[in-house]
Design a protein around this motif. Structure first.
Motif, PDB file in Angstrom:
ATOM      1  N   PHE A 149       0.868  -1.242   0.150  1.00  0.00           N
ATOM      2  CA  PHE A 149      -0.001  -0.080   0.045  1.00  0.00           C
ATOM      3  C   PHE A 149       0.885   1.223   0.073  1.00  0.00           C
ATOM      4  O   PHE A 149       1.753   1.286   0.596  1.00  0.00           O
ATOM      5  CB  PHE A 149      -0.735   0.090   1.258  1.00  0.00           C
ATOM      6  CG  PHE A 149      -1.811  -1.136   1.244  1.00  0.00           C
ATOM      7  CD1 PHE A 149      -2.967  -1.388   0.393  1.00  0.00           C
ATOM      8  CD2 PHE A 149      -1.821  -1.825   2.371  1.00  0.00           C
ATOM      9  CE1 PHE A 149      -3.742  -2.099   0.416  1.00  0.00           C
ATOM     10  CE2 PHE A 149      -2.830  -2.922   2.378  1.00  0.00           C
ATOM     11  CZ  PHE A 149      -3.732  -2.990   1.411  1.00  0.00           C
ATOM     12  N   GLY A 150       0.309   2.250  -0.563  1.00  0.00           N
ATOM     13  CA  GLY A 150       1.032   3.662  -0.447  1.00  0.00           C
ATOM     14  C   GLY A 150       0.879   4.176   0.866  1.00  0.00           C
ATOM     15  O   GLY A 150       0.330   3.742   1.535  1.00  0.00           O
ATOM     16  N   SER A 151       1.819   4.906   1.133  1.00  0.00           N
ATOM     17  CA  SER A 151       1.837   5.825   2.497  1.00  0.00           C
ATOM     18  C   SER A 151       0.465   6.297   2.949  1.00  0.00           C
ATOM     19  O   SER A 151       0.235   6.209   4.256  1.00  0.00           O
ATOM     20  CB  SER A 151       3.222   6.804   2.932  1.00  0.00           C
ATOM     21  OG  SER A 151       2.809   7.707   1.704  1.00  0.00           O
ATOM     22  N   ALA A 152       0.050   7.027   2.207  1.00  0.00           N
ATOM     23  CA  ALA A 152      -1.428   7.622   2.262  1.00  0.00           C
ATOM     24  C   ALA A 152      -2.483   6.674   2.896  1.00  0.00           C
ATOM     25  O   ALA A 152      -3.133   6.574   3.785  1.00  0.00           O
ATOM     26  CB  ALA A 152      -1.979   8.712   1.306  1.00  0.00           C
ATOM     27  N   THR A 153      -2.550   5.551   2.011  1.00  0.00           N
ATOM     28  CA  THR A 153      -3.587   4.528   2.300  1.00  0.00           C
ATOM     29  C   THR A 153      -2.947   3.665   3.331  1.00  0.00           C
ATOM     30  O   THR A 153      -4.164   3.583   4.284  1.00  0.00           O
ATOM     31  CB  THR A 153      -3.520   3.366   0.950  1.00  0.00           C
ATOM     32  OG1 THR A 153      -3.635   4.174  -0.471  1.00  0.00           O
ATOM     33  CG2 THR A 153      -4.552   2.544   1.066  1.00  0.00           C
ATOM     34  N   GLU A 154      -1.819   3.373   3.636  1.00  0.00           N
ATOM     35  CA  GLU A 154      -1.546   2.744   4.844  1.00  0.00           C
ATOM     36  C   GLU A 154      -2.009   3.432   6.176  1.00  0.00           C
ATOM     37  O   GLU A 154      -2.449   3.030   7.332  1.00  0.00           O
ATOM     38  CB  GLU A 154      -0.003   2.270   4.630  1.00  0.00           C
ATOM     39  CG  GLU A 154       0.278   1.254   6.101  1.00  0.00           C
ATOM     40  CD  GLU A 154       1.734   0.867   5.584  1.00  0.00           C
ATOM     41  OE1 GLU A 154       2.300   0.375   6.836  1.00  0.00           O
ATOM     42  OE2 GLU A 154       2.417   1.027   4.588  1.00  0.00           O
TER      43      GLU A 154
END
Length: 126
Positions: A106-111
């Motif tokens: 996952f990308g950092s924003a999603t995570e």
């Protein structure tokens, strides 16, 4: 009883379309579905991009109650704030695919959002 979805959408028309298609397939009657589209600008924008306005129009055509919110700030933080302020039931995000050694991460924003909210988060693969 209305089921409230938070739909963070950025400038990508492709990701916005994925969001709309996922909401259309959501396992509830569209008459009982309320969607808040959230656009977070990191550069002080006051108007939503085409991706947001198109997604809102398509969801309204599908019979969903839709509201659009524009915030300025750091996207993960603003998404979490909106989950709390709007008392949403579910967050639906399109994750950017990142692969390392065959793994999808996952990308950092999603995570960050997934780790910070107490409601279900559905991540749709870009």
């Amino acid at each position: 009883m209305m089921y409230h979805l938070l739909l963070p959408i950025d400038e990508s028309n492709h990701r916005a379309k994925k969001t709309v298609n996922t909401v259309r397939d959501f396992p509830t009657d569209s008459d009982n579905l309320r969607s808040t589209i959230l656009y977070v600008s990191e550069n002080g924008a006051t108007e939503a991009p085409e991706s947001v306005t198109t997604a809102a129009a398509q969801l309204e055509e599908a019979g969903c109650e839709v509201e659009t919110t524009i915030k300025n700030g750091y996207p993960p933080e603003e998404i979490v704030n909106q989950v709390e302020e709007l008392d949403v039931d579910h967050v639906l995000m399109v994750g950017r695919e990142k692969t390392t050694s065959g793994k999808i991460l996952f990308g950092s924003a999603t995570e960050s959002v997934m780790e910070s909210v107490d409601v279900p988060v559905t991540v749709v693969k870009e």
